[in-house]
Design a protein around this motif. Structure first.
Motif, mmCIF file in Angstrom:
data_model
loop_
_atom_site.group_PDB
_atom_site.id
_atom_site.type_symbol
_atom_site.label_atom_id
_atom_site.label_comp_id
_atom_site.label_asym_id
_atom_site.label_seq_id
_atom_site.Cartn_x
_atom_site.Cartn_y
_atom_site.Cartn_z
ATOM 1 N N GLU A 242 0.863 -1.173 0.000
ATOM 2 C CA GLU A 242 0.000 0.000 0.000
ATOM 3 C C GLU A 242 0.902 1.227 0.000
ATOM 4 O O GLU A 242 1.661 1.446 0.948
ATOM 5 C CB GLU A 242 -0.952 0.047 1.192
ATOM 6 N N ARG B 55 1.251 5.410 -0.258
ATOM 7 C CA ARG B 55 0.586 6.705 -0.210
ATOM 8 C C ARG B 55 1.173 7.544 -1.335
ATOM 9 O O ARG B 55 2.375 7.801 -1.389
ATOM 10 C CB ARG B 55 0.791 7.397 1.136
ATOM 11 N N CYS C 217 -6.606 5.718 -1.634
ATOM 12 C CA CYS C 217 -5.678 4.625 -1.324
ATOM 13 C C CYS C 217 -5.219 3.942 -2.614
ATOM 14 O O CYS C 217 -5.935 3.945 -3.617
ATOM 15 C CB CYS C 217 -6.336 3.611 -0.396
ATOM 16 N N SER D 273 -8.174 2.509 -4.641
ATOM 17 C CA SER D 273 -9.164 1.993 -3.699
ATOM 18 C C SER D 273 -9.741 3.119 -2.843
ATOM 19 O O SER D 273 -9.052 4.096 -2.528
ATOM 20 C CB SER D 273 -8.510 0.943 -2.792
ATOM 21 N N HIS E 225 -10.591 2.480 0.222
ATOM 22 C CA HIS E 225 -10.260 2.150 1.609
ATOM 23 C C HIS E 225 -8.876 1.516 1.723
ATOM 24 O O HIS E 225 -8.346 0.978 0.752
ATOM 25 C CB HIS E 225 -11.309 1.207 2.193
ATOM 26 N N HIS E 226 -8.341 1.579 2.932
ATOM 27 C CA HIS E 226 -7.026 1.019 3.206
ATOM 28 C C HIS E 226 -7.055 -0.507 3.200
ATOM 29 O O HIS E 226 -8.123 -1.137 3.225
ATOM 30 C CB HIS E 226 -6.513 1.526 4.557
#
Length: 357
Positions: free
Chosen positions: A265, A267, A300, A319, A321-322
């Motif tokens: 993931e 940022r 995300c 996305s 959401h995380h």
């Protein structure tokens, strides 16, 4: 060959040379007719600018085959484009989504993305349904669309838009009633796909909403040495397999035996227009692919590496959401709850291009 040969023809040019616009480019409806793909309605888009792609009407209007200058860019997995009637949503502890994962775009949602499990369903006020069990990336990718239109539209004398629109309904009694309205566009002579999605709660109960695009790029565009390009501010999470395997996520390795998927993931830093832009570059082929999404709609971003022999692919995943998923989003207050008539809009662009060697 002169430069004039490569100029996108005007409406008059085409009329003078042919009675059918599809001599240059257009949209054609077909039905697949063999194996696990049998019965799937498909819209074939050919821009005349080197871009060809297929919209899988019966698979939520996701994008399956995608080729640029005759080179396959969208991942062609071993599953093929499996008919949704064969899908077993609750099978394999919710991992049966992997049996129909193939193509450039596989959508996750509409009320759940990421890994599955049981979550509270008491907001639907149906006593026998205290919880609901979700599978990986939700239900939407295996729901057929109602095709509301497609074709070629001249918006000016020198610009023609190839388009398709459809509606995907994810609904049950005593549960969610979410509607995805999807429009896909490409310009005649163009090298990009524009995807506009609107997700609306057509029901009268507050309903969770999560959304994700699993954008999958495969061989032969993906090759040893292909590079990942993105303005990464920080990598906030990664699977344990990253440290165990030590395989670079920025310049890709050849297929490896027994490779365990690596997921990150990141940022991302938005550009001046509030967009996240990430891409892949194949320097040997002098080709590039770019994903351009609204950073406020998709805050995300995940990067998926499947460098295993026989399934070689890289995924780019914007996305809502995380990575922790549904239960965590409910717990920390980040879950999106849609009231009746409330809508979320997503405008994304997929660009295919040629680079200098």
């Amino acid at each position: 060959m002169s430069e004039q040969t490569h100029r996108t023809p005007t409406r008059r040019d085409l009329a003078r040379h042919t009675g059918d616009i599809r001599a240059y480019g257009g949209v054609r409806a077909v039905v697949l007719d063999d194996g696990v793909e049998r019965g799937i309605r498909v819209l074939e888009f050919s821009t005349g600018g080197g871009l060809y792609f297929e919209v899988l009407v019966d698979r939520a209007m996701d994008i399956g085959v995608a080729e640029f200058d005759g080179v396959s860019v969208g991942w062609r997995s071993r599953t093929g484009f499996r008919h949704p009637g064969l899908h077993e949503y609750a099978d394999e502890e919710g991992l049966s989504w992997l049996r129909s994962m193939s193509g450039l775009v596989v959508t996750g949602g509409l009320d759940h993305t990421l890994f599955g499990g049981d979550v509270d369903a008491t907001h639907y006020r149906y006593p026998p349904k205290q919880t609901v069990r979700h599978g990986l990336h939700g239900r939407v990718a295996n729901i057929p669309a109602r095709l509301t239109g497609y074709g070629e539209q001249w918006v000016s004398d020198d610009r023609c838009v190839l388009w398709a629109e459809g509606e995907v309904v994810q609904a049950t009694n005593f549960g969610e009633h979410l509607v995805l309205r999807r429009r896909i566009e490409a310009d005649l002579g163009g090298t990009e796909i524009r995807l506009t999605d609107r997700v609306t709660n057509a029901g009268f109960d507050p309903t969770p909403h999560m959304f994700l695009y699993h954008v999958n790029v495969g061989w032969p565009f993906l090759d040893e040495g292909t590079r990942f390009v993105a303005d990464v501010e920080e990598t906030v999470w990664q699977t344990e397999s990253v440290d165990e395997q030590g395989v670079d996520h920025r310049t890709f390795h050849a297929p490896l035996p027994g490779f365990v998927e690596q997921v990150y993931e990141h940022r991302l830093r938005a550009d001046e227009k509030g967009r996240h832009r990430v891409g892949l570059v194949n320097d040997v082929r002098a080709m590039a692919f770019e994903l351009d999404v609204d950073a406020s709609a998709f805050p995300c971003f995940f990067q998926w590496l499947n460098l295993r022999e026989g399934g070689w692919a890289v995924g780019l995943e914007p996305s809502t959401h995380h990575v922790a998923g549904d239960a965590a989003a409910r717990a920390d207050g980040s879950m999106i709850w849609l009231e009746h008539g409330e809508e979320r809009r997503y405008e994304s662009v997929f660009r295919f291009g040629r680079t200098g060697r």
